[in-house]
Design a protein around this motif. Structure first.
Motif, PDB file in Angstrom:
ATOM      1  N   ASP A 167       0.828  -1.197   0.000  1.00 10.86           N
ATOM      2  CA  ASP A 167       0.000   0.000   0.000  1.00 10.86           C
ATOM      3  C   ASP A 167       0.871   1.258   0.000  1.00 10.86           C
ATOM      4  N   PHE A 168       1.949   1.255   0.779  1.00 10.40           N
ATOM      5  CA  PHE A 168       2.863   2.396   0.809  1.00 10.40           C
ATOM      6  C   PHE A 168       3.548   2.570  -0.546  1.00 10.40           C
ATOM      7  N   ARG A 169       3.988   1.482  -1.154  1.00  9.35           N
ATOM      8  CA  ARG A 169       4.664   1.546  -2.448  1.00  9.35           C
ATOM      9  C   ARG A 169       3.731   2.076  -3.531  1.00  9.35           C
ATOM     10  N   ASP A 170       2.494   1.593  -3.549  1.00  8.95           N
ATOM     11  CA  ASP A 170       1.550   2.042  -4.569  1.00  8.95           C
ATOM     12  C   ASP A 170       1.192   3.521  -4.393  1.00  8.95           C
ATOM     13  N   ALA A 171       0.995   3.950  -3.142  1.00 10.79           N
ATOM     14  CA  ALA A 171       0.647   5.349  -2.901  1.00 10.79           C
ATOM     15  C   ALA A 171       1.794   6.274  -3.281  1.00 10.79           C
ATOM     16  N   PHE A 172       3.013   5.884  -2.949  1.00 11.19           N
ATOM     17  CA  PHE A 172       4.175   6.723  -3.269  1.00 11.19           C
ATOM     18  C   PHE A 172       4.359   6.811  -4.784  1.00 11.19           C
ATOM     19  N   ALA A 173       4.173   5.684  -5.477  1.00 14.43           N
ATOM     20  CA  ALA A 173       4.308   5.682  -6.931  1.00 14.43           C
ATOM     21  C   ALA A 173       3.232   6.528  -7.597  1.00 14.43           C
ATOM     22  N   ALA A 174       2.074   6.650  -6.953  1.00 20.28           N
ATOM     23  CA  ALA A 174       0.987   7.455  -7.512  1.00 20.28           C
ATOM     24  C   ALA A 174       1.163   8.947  -7.249  1.00 20.28           C
ATOM     25  N   GLY A 175       2.251   9.329  -6.570  1.00 23.29           N
ATOM     26  CA  GLY A 175       2.525  10.747  -6.330  1.00 23.29           C
ATOM     27  C   GLY A 175       2.034  11.258  -5.007  1.00 23.29           C
ATOM     28  N   GLU A 176       1.465  10.419  -4.158  1.00 20.26           N
ATOM     29  CA  GLU A 176       1.008  10.881  -2.848  1.00 20.26           C
ATOM     30  C   GLU A 176       2.223  11.097  -1.935  1.00 20.26           C
ATOM     31  N   ARG A 177       2.175  12.196  -1.166  1.00 26.55           N
ATOM     32  CA  ARG A 177       3.265  12.476  -0.232  1.00 26.55           C
ATOM     33  C   ARG A 177       2.763  12.673   1.196  1.00 26.55           C
ATOM     34  N   LEU A 178       1.465  12.606   1.398  1.00 23.50           N
ATOM     35  CA  LEU A 178       0.924  12.661   2.759  1.00 23.50           C
ATOM     36  C   LEU A 178       0.985  11.263   3.376  1.00 23.50           C
ATOM     37  N   LEU A 179       2.206  10.774   3.497  1.00 26.88           N
ATOM     38  CA  LEU A 179       2.421   9.393   3.945  1.00 26.88           C
ATOM     39  C   LEU A 179       3.255   9.322   5.209  1.00 26.88           C
ATOM     40  N   GLU A 180       3.486  10.458   5.850  1.00 29.02           N
ATOM     41  CA  GLU A 180       4.306  10.443   7.054  1.00 29.02           C
ATOM     42  C   GLU A 180       3.640   9.657   8.177  1.00 29.02           C
ATOM     43  N   ASP A 181       2.293   9.587   8.171  1.00 28.92           N
ATOM     44  CA  ASP A 181       1.559   8.824   9.176  1.00 28.92           C
ATOM     45  C   ASP A 181       1.159   7.440   8.683  1.00 28.92           C
ATOM     46  N   HIS A 182       1.655   7.051   7.531  1.00 29.18           N
ATOM     47  CA  HIS A 182       1.339   5.714   7.019  1.00 29.18           C
ATOM     48  C   HIS A 182       1.902   4.661   7.962  1.00 29.18           C
ATOM     49  N   ARG A 183       1.170   3.580   8.132  1.00 32.99           N
ATOM     50  CA  ARG A 183       1.569   2.579   9.109  1.00 32.99           C
ATOM     51  C   ARG A 183       2.931   1.963   8.804  1.00 32.99           C
ATOM     52  N   PHE A 184       3.266   1.796   7.518  1.00 30.51           N
ATOM     53  CA  PHE A 184       4.568   1.234   7.178  1.00 30.51           C
ATOM     54  C   PHE A 184       5.685   2.233   7.484  1.00 30.51           C
ATOM     55  N   TRP A 185       5.479   3.514   7.161  1.00 31.97           N
ATOM     56  CA  TRP A 185       6.512   4.512   7.427  1.00 31.97           C
ATOM     57  C   TRP A 185       6.695   4.731   8.934  1.00 31.97           C
ATOM     58  N   ARG A 186       5.618   4.611   9.697  1.00 35.18           N
ATOM     59  CA  ARG A 186       5.747   4.729  11.156  1.00 35.18           C
ATOM     60  C   ARG A 186       6.611   3.608  11.715  1.00 35.18           C
TER      61      ARG A 186
END
Length: 848
Positions: free
Chosen positions: A219-238
């Motif tokens: 999910d983190f990989r797909d969101a990042f590839a789609a250009g999303e950057r509001l991922l600082e609170d993503h469960r994988f990045w945490r």
């Protein structure tokens, strides 16, 4: 039921930080269960798990719940009834097991946890309880915005019993071990999402990991590839950040620098942690604040090569990590040595200790160029989260007033505002830059609102709740423990009544506009007192460049809303709310002290209930707080209903000219910081002493361990005062230079930053039933001819245009003659002492 309630609130509802993002996984461990139970201390985990086990396991309902999905019906109590059982399955799935997470492995861990020999092969009840929880949450979310959305994972068809629990359980202990081992070998990947995705993909393909880890990574990989950057609170990045930082205190509560400006426009810095812990003992230079910041990082911390400050409010700035979240314009701080390497012709820098910072905000691109030689270029792939800062809090909610709406920062990502249940008013957001943007409101707002990316992307969401008015403070306000009240005028006597009557039909004016917002904001955050820098920033938020925040703060002081107190030992002041009271006045009473809109409304209704006629008067200019009171009625019953006090009598100014409150603080160890420039009509910070026949100098101590002292020198005599306002008036009196003018029923200041001494202003407020305000940035007081003459007599030489009046006693007249430098003479005429002016417009006019 207590554990069901605690777990439901902790895992399914919006937390204190406002995170309303959809739930895609659950981190269930000994620590999180202890947090849910509100337990802390060295034995918290053991105690929490023992209590949780007794409730879920030993209560006897677990086998039926796992096999058939049977659980207590707690919908009447606002609880799902099945969540404690589901948390148990998530806890078991998170335990360290043997090999990859498979159905058999889960059952093995369950038997081990329960100490049972059962096979636990038949558990369709787990999937049934998850389906029931999904239906229950859907119903609850329609009426209660505190509950978060639960996004169910895709589960293989064969995983029909415990598959949902296996997918939801993340991170497990195995996941944490895998990530920590990876980052130990490749620590640089923790700060670079692109590198992390490239280098961790092979590890997750062949390593021991949970099903939840696979889903989170994809999910983190797909969101990042789609250009999303509001991922600082993503469960994988945490998980990445947690395994990178470990348990260091500075990771959980990072430190930062902030700065504002003092009363003379000089910058003052301080260091603090995100949790509110102060790291600086008082206002500091930039180099001293940097030392505080470095010391907070421990022995391994190093002095930063440069500092970037982003604006967080009117006149308030705070340091940020790099340029990505700094906004379009920043202030830059550099050590003196680094500044020497910059090319000439760039922005002007101001010295503050051993550091320098830009005198004015500069474009972020220019700031990046200035530090490019000594710092690496910022990453364009930096992650961000939705953060809400600034504003004013009241009772756990944001104050929903237009002038004090909070700032929203999403790292440049687009956001939209969505109304939630109970929302009233209009809230909008215009994202134009990479920095914080203020929420906009057309009037007072209330209820729940959501900040989220547009287009249905729901990985990140923040909930904010507003209250249109400040909540009344029912406990004790900050008092003498905050410091000694700073006074302008010495002495005085209690006088029960002034001439005149209260207006019988004045009416109750409606509070509105920026002044109403300001009073609400100052009241809301002032229960324990305001730090001077914070309250100045708050005052500045209401009017921006339309009014000097220091002048507006003095207006609030003269209106009895706040009072300044000298900080214990350290330079500077704190501002505390004045407790509300009723002052008997003529045929009624006047309200004294800080009163919020909600309490004012209660007062209006309570006054009417005891036979009084309430009134609230508003000056036409709008830059003065309203004045409230009542006519008639039973005042004792009224104060009992309001839980206020009756102020027996006001302190009136001593009927002695130039009775300023002076201090015995010496100038030892102090240096001149600014002086009054008579030609410019303002303080000039050039490190020189004041000059002229009458000089006014502000002295400060470099270590900030003592208060500022204002020194006035005239005719070989020295006066030392703590109050800037009083020192300015005294200097003009001794120099015989008018500082105020009386015209058209008002007494107005001739220069900005000039105010009447507090006791004289208090008398004018009561005698005219009007609070002081500002006109074109200058103070303005409503005044009667008699009170104007009294002010002119108490402040000889500083008030122009006041006609002589028969006020005071013979001793007062003698005192006015002695302090007039020959401009007023005394004569004994007709058995009475008279005075006459020897020049000027009123020459020859006799006062008896």
């Amino acid at each position: 039921m207590e554990w069901e309630r605690a777990l439901t609130h902790h895992f399914l509802m919006v937390g204190p930080d406002g995170d309303a993002s959809p739930i895609r996984s659950f981190e269930v461990s000994d620590e999180t269960i202890a947090q849910a139970g509100g337990l802390s201390g060295p034995d918290a985990r053991e105690g929490a798990m023992a209590s949780f086990t007794r409730h879920v396991v030993q209560a006897g309902g677990l086998p039926n719940a796992l096999r058939q999905g049977l659980h207590p019906n707690m919908d009447a109590q606002g609880l799902p009834g099945c969540f404690a059982y589901l948390v148990l399955t998530l806890y078991v799935a998170s335990l360290r097991g043997n090999g990859e997470e498979r159905n058999g492995d889960f059952r093995h861990k369950l038997r081990r946890f329960l100490g049972s020999e059962r096979s636990f092969m038949d558990m369709p009840g787990v999937a049934g309880m998850w389906a029931g929880l999904q239906r229950w949450l859907a119903r609850r979310r329609k009426t209660d915005a505190r509950f978060r959305e639960l996004v169910f994972p895709e589960v293989p068809v064969k995983w029909s019993h415990i598959g949902i629990s296996l997918k939801f359980a993340f991170p497990t202990k195995t996941d944490a071990t895998l990530m920590a081992s990876f980052l130990q070998d490749k620590p640089a990947a923790a700060g670079n999402p692109l590198r992390l995705l490239a280098e961790f993909a092979p590890v997750i393909d062949r390593g021991r990991r949970s099903a939840g880890m696979v889903d989170a990574f994809e999910d983190f990989r797909d969101a990042f590839a789609a250009g999303e950057r509001l991922l600082e609170d993503h469960r994988f990045w945490r998980l990445v950040q947690a395994c990178s930082f470990g348990d260091r205190p500075e990771a959980s509560s990072p430190a930062y620098l902030s700065f504002g400006f003092d009363e003379e426009g000089q910058p003052v810095f301080s260091a603090a942690r995100e949790d509110g812990t102060k790291l600086s003992p008082g206002p500091r230079t930039l180099s001293e604040a940097v030392s505080d910041l470095t010391a907070a990082g421990g022995p391994a911390a190093s002095t930063p090569a440069y500092l970037v400050f982003r604006q967080t409010g009117f006149g308030r700035w705070r340091s940020t990590d790099g340029f990505e979240r700094a906004g379009p314009r920043v202030r830059l701080g550099l050590p003196r040595a680094a500044h020497r390497r910059l090319q000439r012709g760039g922005p002007r820098f101001v010295e503050s200790g051993g550091w320098l910072f830009t005198a004015e905000p500069v474009p972020v691109a220019l700031a990046e160029e200035m530090v490019a030689s000594s710092a690496a270029a910022p990453s364009s792939e930096r992650l961000a989260s939705i953060s809400v800062t600034g504003g004013v809090r009241t009772g756990g909610l944001w104050l929903g007033r237009p002038a004090f709406m909070p700032y929203v920062d999403a790292g440049g990502s687009e956001l939209q505002v969505r109304a939630g249940p109970g929302a009233a008013g209009i809230v909008s957001l215009d994202c134009q830059g990479r920095g914080p943007e203020r929420l906009q409101a057309g009037g007072p707002v209330s209820g729940t609102w959501f900040l989220e990316p547009p287009g249905g992307r729901q990985r990140s969401c923040r909930q904010i709740a507003f209250a249109p008015n400040a909540q009344p403070h029912r406990d004790a306000l900050a008092g003498d423990e905050a410091g000694e009240i700073l006074l302008d005028w010495a002495g005085g006597s209690a006088q029960a009544r002034f001439p005149g009557q209260l207006p019988a039909e004045a009416g109750w004016s409606r509070a509105q506009g920026a002044m109403s917002d300001l009073v609400e904001a100052v009241y809301a955050g002032g229960r324990r007192g305001w730090d001077e820098g914070d309250v100045v920033a708050i005052v500045g938020e209401a009017f921006g460049d339309a009014a000097d925040p220091w002048a507006m703060l003095r207006v609030l002081r003269d209106a009895t809303v706040v009072q300044p107190r000298l900080r214990h030992r350290w330079r500077g002041r704190t501002w505390t709310l004045q407790p509300p009271a009723l002052l008997p006045w003529g045929n009624g009473a006047v309200v004294q002290g800080a009163v919020c809109e909600a309490e004012a409304d209660v007062f209006r209704k309570a006054a009417a209930s005891v036979g009084a006629v309430p009134f609230r008067l508003q000056e036409p200019s709008g830059l003065a707080p309203p004045l409230a009171g009542c006519v008639g009625g039973d005042l004792q019953s009224l104060v009992a209903r309001m839980d206020w006090r009756i102020e027996p009598a006001p302190r009136c100014p001593a009927e002695r000219p130039l009775a300023f409150w002076e201090t015995d603080h010496t100038l030892l160890g102090k240096e001149p910081a600014s002086r009054w420039d008579w030609d410019a009509g303002k303080f000039v910070a050039d490190g020189r002493r004041g000059d002229g026949a009458v000089s006014l100098t502000r002295w400060t101590q470099a270590a900030n361990r003592d208060h500022d002292v204002y020194q006035v020198l005239a005719d070989g005599r020295e006066h030392r005062l703590h109050s800037r306002d009083a020192a300015l008036v005294l200097a003009h009196c001794l120099a015989r230079r008018p500082l105020f003018t009386v015209s058209g029923g008002y007494l107005e200041a001739r220069v900005r930053g000039a105010f009447l001494p507090d006791a004289i202003a208090a008398r004018l407020r009561l005698s005219t039933l009007a609070n002081a305000g500002l006109t074109d940035g200058r103070s303005r007081y409503r005044v009667t001819p008699e009170e104007a003459a009294r002010a002119a007599r108490l402040l000889p030489g500083a008030v122009a245009g006041a006609a002589c009046a028969a006020v005071g006693h013979d001793a007062d007249r003698v005192a006015s003659v002695r302090h007039s430098s020959g401009r007023i003479r005394a004569a004994w005429t007709g058995g009475a002492l008279t005075t006459l002016s020897t020049g000027g417009p009123g020459w020859g006019k006799v006062s008896r």
